[in-house]
Scaffold this active site. Structure first.
Site, PDB file in Angstrom:
ATOM      1  N   ARG A 172      -1.578  17.849   2.550  1.00 42.94           N
ATOM      2  CA  ARG A 172       0.227  17.824   3.079  1.00 42.94           C
ATOM      3  C   ARG A 172       1.006  17.514   1.642  1.00 42.94           C
ATOM      4  O   ARG A 172      -0.760  17.297   0.872  1.00 42.94           O
ATOM      5  CB  ARG A 172       0.655  16.975   4.145  1.00 42.94           C
ATOM      6  CG  ARG A 172       0.569  15.609   3.639  1.00 42.94           C
ATOM      7  CD  ARG A 172       1.804  14.137   4.298  1.00 42.94           C
ATOM      8  NE  ARG A 172       0.434  13.590   4.203  1.00 42.94           N
ATOM      9  CZ  ARG A 172       0.777  12.230   3.288  1.00 42.94           C
ATOM     10  NH1 ARG A 172       1.362  13.001   1.854  1.00 42.94           N
ATOM     11  NH2 ARG A 172       0.471  11.154   3.285  1.00 42.94           N
ATOM     12  N   HIS A 176       0.725  -1.503  -0.073  1.00 41.31           N
ATOM     13  CA  HIS A 176       0.240  -0.169  -0.167  1.00 41.31           C
ATOM     14  C   HIS A 176       1.146   1.723  -0.176  1.00 41.31           C
ATOM     15  O   HIS A 176       0.261   2.461   0.349  1.00 41.31           O
ATOM     16  CB  HIS A 176      -1.003   0.392   1.679  1.00 41.31           C
ATOM     17  CG  HIS A 176      -1.723  -1.029   1.447  1.00 41.31           C
ATOM     18  ND1 HIS A 176      -2.822  -1.502   0.366  1.00 41.31           N
ATOM     19  CD2 HIS A 176      -1.429  -2.257   2.429  1.00 41.31           C
ATOM     20  CE1 HIS A 176      -3.290  -2.938   1.039  1.00 41.31           C
ATOM     21  NE2 HIS A 176      -2.943  -3.382   2.242  1.00 41.31           N
TER      22      HIS A 176
END
Length: 660
Positions: free
Chosen positions: A286, A229
């Site tokens: 972010r 992932h």
């Protein structure tokens, strides 16, 4: 009130800290680094104008200590803090602490972080805004019909705290592992479950918003090639999407940003199912690791824009137009053939050719890294060494440029995923734009098979070693007035390749069909040794560099890391049958309940859990037997090959498996 940034602290390390510092230097902004004891000599600490120590090595004691970072910023005279990615970058309390200290926060408002940083709350917000998403699943009531499930940390990303569960019996263990990993990485152990979409594509939209209502949607990125992932190869724009799908994704991303009055850079991530339907995954509040591909396509510096927005500047009404295609590959210190096991040690050389060359009209290459030759890769942090990015007018040109750069790069040190990247970029599924998130699950075996040219690399290495020994006098060229022909065969073994050769009047002859030795020269000074072979009528050149037991062979067709096999086994390296050795360097975080000397164990039974580079790895028994010695202790830091335990009746090393 608008403010001007004069000095900026980056609350991070490695590549992203160096990346932000580069923009600061271009803008004339002073830079401040923070560093742990493990990073005392790291590149980001060396590059900054000033640096502040964070005592300790573990993330929980250093880069996750917001109080220490704020104190460091004030002590160094910084007036702004950039969080980078990971660590505290999506922590609203840290953002508030920065603002409460009178510092400028380079990121979205804490309220926007709170709304989006918890993926569970973000999904509720997006559902209210009409953004399509996957229905959550309650792990306590999950049944067979809900499988497979994806367990995800609510408070962070980067693949940490994520597990795929395909069997109900593994759900409880998967939840425990994901929770422990999330708490270690983000300081928050909240985990949720949702359906796992097979053969889906991971597509995301970069957004940038100012304080005056302008929101840019900067194209799409495809990040489908992932392991555990975590993204491995990313590109922009996402290939093969219909125009209406691109427009829908951009609209959904802008809606998500407006829903929380977002400001600064962020990314809205989607999963596109095999039938083409998109589902909201999460919003990262972010800068993303893969932001360079967007910068290259749009001709922007996203870090500079982050600072500008934080200072109070307004964005133009529309972003610049996109041009061309960019592809990024993440170079990791890990062994894909050994279940992506992270690697540590000295990075002797990191050299990517032709970096920075090119012009706007033709292909160009960029490397973002937090390491240089001679740096040490430790066990505490992410194993990413560098990001290599190629831009070109077309996707095919960008992919070819990137593959060529990786193929010719000199990366000497621990095992890396470089060969995997080279092969991935040449795979038909990737070249056609058909790759999905299951790419490595299906193709890992073929992508990690021994390189076809490794035998010739071993021949080149053996001949370079023979030339060096001849120069040193181990095999004298002359004895008195006679040339030492040395007609007897010599041998040298690298891994599974035994090389047999003879000294001749003209140099060397090798016992290998279709191979003729053209030249074999020993290393001179800092230059590598050079071997030239004629292979099936084609002359090929090899450069050989020796670093202890490691031998690195670089050529135009590939690079190889070989380990010389000793003629005789060192008795000190022998282990008794059944010894379970650490498959990687790391920290023992826990051992199985009830595990003690004298206990019977079965093959495949989880015995220990190691944490290495912020990921948790399970070590299982290689065979059934009795545990006759137990050396693993929670909290103990171990090196590769450390004896963890002994199980009678076995004769293999410990097995490391991914978490369920």
């Amino acid at each position: 009130m608008p403010r001007t940034i004069e000095s900026l602290l980056v609350a991070n390390r490695g590549e992203i800290a160096c990346r932000v510092f580069r923009t600061c230097r271009e803008l004339g902004v002073a830079t401040v680094a923070v560093y742990s004891d493990a990073d005392a000599g790291a590149l980001h600490a060396r590059e900054a104008d000033s640096a502040v120590r964070l005592p300790g090595a573990a993330p929980a004691d250093t880069y996750l200590r917001g109080d220490l970072i704020v104190r460091a910023a004030l002590a160094a005279g910084a007036d702004a803090v950039h969080p980078g990615y990971g660590f505290l970058s999506e922590n609203a309390e840290f953002a508030r602490a920065v603002l409460d200290a009178g510092l400028l926060w380079i990121g979205p408002p804490p309220e926007a972080i709170e709304a989006m940083a918890s993926k569970t709350r973000a999904k509720k917000l997006m559902a209210a805004a009409g953004v399509p998403l996957l229905a959550p699943v309650d792990p306590a009531t999950a049944g067979e019909a809900d499988l497979p499930l994806l367990l995800k940390a609510a408070a962070g990303g980067g693949g940490r705290g994520m597990r795929v569960v395909r069997e109900l019996r593994l759900l409880e263990a998967g939840m425990a592992a994901a929770t422990a990993e999330a708490r270690s990485a983000f300081g928050d152990g909240e985990v949720f479950a949702e359906p796992y979409v097979e053969h889906g594509r991971h597509v995301e939209v970069q957004i940038l918003a100012d304080a005056y209502g302008t929101v840019w949607a900067l194209g799409t990125r495809d990040c489908s090639l992932q392991r555990r992932h975590q993204k491995v190869i990313e590109e922009s724009p996402a290939p093969g999407l219909p125009d209406e799908s691109r427009a829908a994704l951009r609209d959904a991303a802008v809606a998500a940003a407006r829903a929380v009055e977002y400001r600064g850079a962020g990314t809205v991530e989607f999963l596109i199912a095999a039938d083409g339907r998109p589902y909201f995954l999460e919003m990262n509040t972010r800068l993303q690791v893969e932001h360079p591909v967007t910068e290259e396509v749009f001709g922007l510096d996203l870090v500079a824009l982050q600072l500008s927005v934080a200072e109070g500047a307004a964005l133009p009404a529309r972003p610049p137009a996109a041009h061309g295609h960019a592809v990024e590959a993440r170079l990791y210190a890990e062994d894909p053939a050994r279940d992506w096991a992270p690697q540590t040690g000295t990075l002797h050389t990191l050299d990517v050719p032709d970096t920075g060359r090119g012009h706007r009209a033709g292909p160009r290459l960029r490397v973002d890294t937090g390491y240089t030759g001679g740096d040490t890769i430790g066990v505490h942090y992410d194993p990413m060494l560098a990001k290599v990015i190629a831009w070109a007018p077309t996707r095919a040109e960008a992919v070819r440029r990137l593959r060529h750069a990786l193929l010719r790069a000199r990366v000497h040190g621990p095992v890396t995923n470089r060969e995997l990247l080279v092969r991935s970029l040449a795979h038909p599924d990737f070249l056609s734009g058909r790759a999905d998130t299951g790419f490595y699950e299906r193709h890992l075996g073929a992508l990690t098979a021994p390189a076809p040219g490794e035998r010739y690399a071993a021949i080149a290495a053996a001949l370079a070693d023979a030339a060096a020994r001849r120069r040193r006098g181990s095999v004298p060229a002359r004895l008195g007035g006679w040339r030492n022909v040395g007609s007897g065969a010599h041998s040298k073994t690298y891994g599974d390749h035994e090389v047999r050769y003879r000294h001749t009047r003209d140099g060397f002859a090798v016992e290998a069909d279709g191979v003729r030795v053209v030249a074999a020269d020993a290393r001179t000074g800092a230059a590598p040794a050079r071997t030239v072979l004629e292979i099936d009528g084609v002359v090929r050149h090899f450069e050989v560099t020796v670093q202890g037991d490691e031998v690195h062979v670089d050529s135009a067709t590939g690079s190889y890391r070989l380990v010389a096999r000793p003629r005789f086994t060192d008795p000190r390296r022998r282990t008794e049958p059944g010894s379970l050795l650490a498959p990687m360097p790391g920290t023992v975080v826990r051992i199985a309940d009830g595990l003690a000397e004298g206990v019977a164990v079965t093959a495949g039974q989880p015995l220990f859990w190691l944490e290495a580079m912020k990921m948790e790895h399970r070590v299982t028994a290689p065979a059934s037997g009795t545990l006759t010695a137990l050396h693993a202790v929670p909290g103990r830091q171990v090196e590769f090959g450390t004896l963890l335990a002994v199980v009678t009746g076995t004769a293999t090393d410990a097995q490391e498996e991914p978490q369920p």
